[in-house]
Design an enzyme around this catalytic site. Structure first.
Site, PDB file in Angstrom:
ATOM      1  N   ASN A  46       0.837  -1.200   0.000  1.00 27.81           N
ATOM      2  CA  ASN A  46       0.000   0.000   0.000  1.00 27.81           C
ATOM      3  C   ASN A  46       0.878   1.259   0.000  1.00 27.81           C
ATOM      4  O   ASN A  46       1.956   1.285   0.598  1.00 27.81           O
ATOM      5  CB  ASN A  46      -1.015   0.003   1.146  1.00 27.81           C
ATOM      6  N   GLU A  48       0.325   5.227   0.746  1.00 26.25           N
ATOM      7  CA  GLU A  48      -0.609   6.241   1.268  1.00 26.25           C
ATOM      8  C   GLU A  48      -0.198   7.640   0.832  1.00 26.25           C
ATOM      9  O   GLU A  48       0.885   7.845   0.269  1.00 26.25           O
ATOM     10  CB  GLU A  48      -0.657   6.131   2.801  1.00 26.25           C
ATOM     11  N   CYS A  57      -4.214   0.663  -2.464  1.00 22.31           N
ATOM     12  CA  CYS A  57      -4.013  -0.589  -1.735  1.00 22.31           C
ATOM     13  C   CYS A  57      -2.935  -1.455  -2.404  1.00 22.31           C
ATOM     14  O   CYS A  57      -2.696  -1.364  -3.615  1.00 22.31           O
ATOM     15  CB  CYS A  57      -5.297  -1.405  -1.702  1.00 22.31           C
ATOM     16  N   GLU A  59      -3.000  -4.584  -3.180  1.00 26.38           N
ATOM     17  CA  GLU A  59      -3.498  -5.464  -4.244  1.00 26.38           C
ATOM     18  C   GLU A  59      -3.559  -4.737  -5.581  1.00 26.38           C
ATOM     19  O   GLU A  59      -3.195  -5.284  -6.624  1.00 26.38           O
ATOM     20  CB  GLU A  59      -4.926  -5.951  -3.921  1.00 26.38           C
ATOM     21  N   CYS A  90     -10.243  -5.119   0.268  1.00 28.24           N
ATOM     22  CA  CYS A  90     -11.384  -4.205   0.323  1.00 28.24           C
ATOM     23  C   CYS A  90     -12.241  -4.388  -0.933  1.00 28.24           C
ATOM     24  O   CYS A  90     -11.820  -4.990  -1.927  1.00 28.24           O
ATOM     25  CB  CYS A  90     -10.920  -2.759   0.452  1.00 28.24           C
ATOM     26  N   CYS A  93     -10.812  -3.200  -4.334  1.00 25.71           N
ATOM     27  CA  CYS A  93      -9.811  -4.111  -4.912  1.00 25.71           C
ATOM     28  C   CYS A  93     -10.473  -5.350  -5.496  1.00 25.71           C
ATOM     29  O   CYS A  93     -10.058  -5.841  -6.548  1.00 25.71           O
ATOM     30  CB  CYS A  93      -8.766  -4.494  -3.866  1.00 25.71           C
TER      31      CYS A  93
HETATM   32  N1  THU Z   1      -5.252  -1.551   2.471  1.00 26.31           N
HETATM   33  C1  THU Z   1      -4.682  -2.355   1.533  1.00 26.31           C
HETATM   34  O1  THU Z   1      -3.548  -2.135   1.108  1.00 26.31           O
HETATM   35  N2  THU Z   1      -5.411  -3.404   1.076  1.00 26.31           N
HETATM   36  C2  THU Z   1      -6.679  -3.706   1.479  1.00 26.31           C
HETATM   37  O2  THU Z   1      -7.308  -4.600   0.940  1.00 26.31           O
HETATM   38  C3  THU Z   1      -7.289  -2.960   2.579  1.00 26.31           C
HETATM   39  C4  THU Z   1      -6.579  -1.735   3.003  1.00 26.31           C
HETATM   40  C5  THU Z   1      -4.475  -0.414   2.964  1.00 26.31           C
HETATM   41  C6  THU Z   1      -4.994   0.923   2.544  1.00 26.31           C
HETATM   42  C7  THU Z   1      -4.486   1.818   3.654  1.00 26.31           C
HETATM   43  O3  THU Z   1      -3.169   2.224   3.343  1.00 26.31           O
HETATM   44  C8  THU Z   1      -4.427   0.921   4.870  1.00 26.31           C
HETATM   45  O4  THU Z   1      -4.502  -0.416   4.377  1.00 26.31           O
HETATM   46  C9  THU Z   1      -5.560   1.154   5.857  1.00 26.31           C
HETATM   47  O5  THU Z   1      -6.781   1.150   5.240  1.00 26.31           O
END
Ligand code: THU
Length: 134
Positions: A46, A48, A57, A59, A90, A93
Site C-alpha cells: 500500500n 498512502e 491498496c 493489491e 477491500c 480491490c
Molecule cells: N489496504 C490495503 O492495502 N489493502 C486492502 O485490501 C485494505 C486496506 C491499505 C490501505 C491503507 O493504506 C491501509 O490499508 C488502511 O486502510
C-alpha cells in the site's frame, strides 16, 4: 503446465512486499503477491498519501504493475496484513480483480503468515459488469 509457487511461497512474497509499505497515516502495512498464469509474480504494497483518498491498496499496486507490464491473466493473489486476523481485500480491490480475473483465488494471510483462501466469486459474487450476462 507450469508449476508455479505454492500458496505458502506466495504468502512469503506478500509478507516481504509488506516491508515496502508506505503507510505513515494508518500504520497498517499490507503486502500482495499476484501470480500470473505463466508463473510470473508481481508484488505490491500500500502507498498512502497526505490526501488520504489518494491512497492505493497493495493489491491494486500489484495488479496495475502486472497489467502495465503486459500480464493480464492471473491465477492467485496473496495478501498479507499486519494483524492477527486474515487480511481480506477491500471491496474496491475485489472489483478491480474481477475485471481481469473473475476466477482468481485469493489467499489471505495474517502477520505471521497463517493463511486461508477463497475464490473471488465467494468474496464478490455479484461484481459490477457492463457486459450483460457476465
Ligand atoms: N489496504 C490495503 O492495502 N489493502 C486492502 O485490501 C485494505 C486496506 C491499505 C490501505 C491503507 O493504506 C491501509 O490499508 C488502511 O486502510
Amino acid at each position: 503446465m507450469t508449476s508455479g509457487p505454492s500458496d505458502a511461497e506466495l504468502v512469503r512474497m506478500a509478507l516481504a512486499a509488506r516491508e515496502q509499505a508506505y503507510a505513515p497515516y494508518s500504520n497498517f502495512h499490507v503486502g500482495a503477491a499476484l501470480l500470473t498464469r505463466d508463473g510470473r509474480v508481481f508484488t505490491g504494497c500500500n502507498v498512502e498519501n497526505a490526501s488520504y483518498g489518494l491512497t492505493v491498496c497493495a493489491e491494486r499496486v500489484a495488479l496495475f504493475k502486472a497489467v502495465s507490464e503486459g500480464s493480464r491473466t492471473f491465477t492467485a493473489l496473496a495478501i498479507a496484513g499486519p494483524s492477527d486476523d486474515y487480511c481480506r481485500p477491500c471491496g474496491a480491490c475485489l472489483q478491480v480483480m474481477s475485471e481481469f480475473a473473475p476466477e482468481l483465488r485469493v489467499i489471505m494471510a495474517d502477520r505471521t503468515g497463517r493463511f486461508r483462501s477463497r475464490t473471488l466469486l465467494q468474496l464478490l459474487p455479484e461484481a459490477f459488469s457492463m457486459v450483460p450476462g457476465t
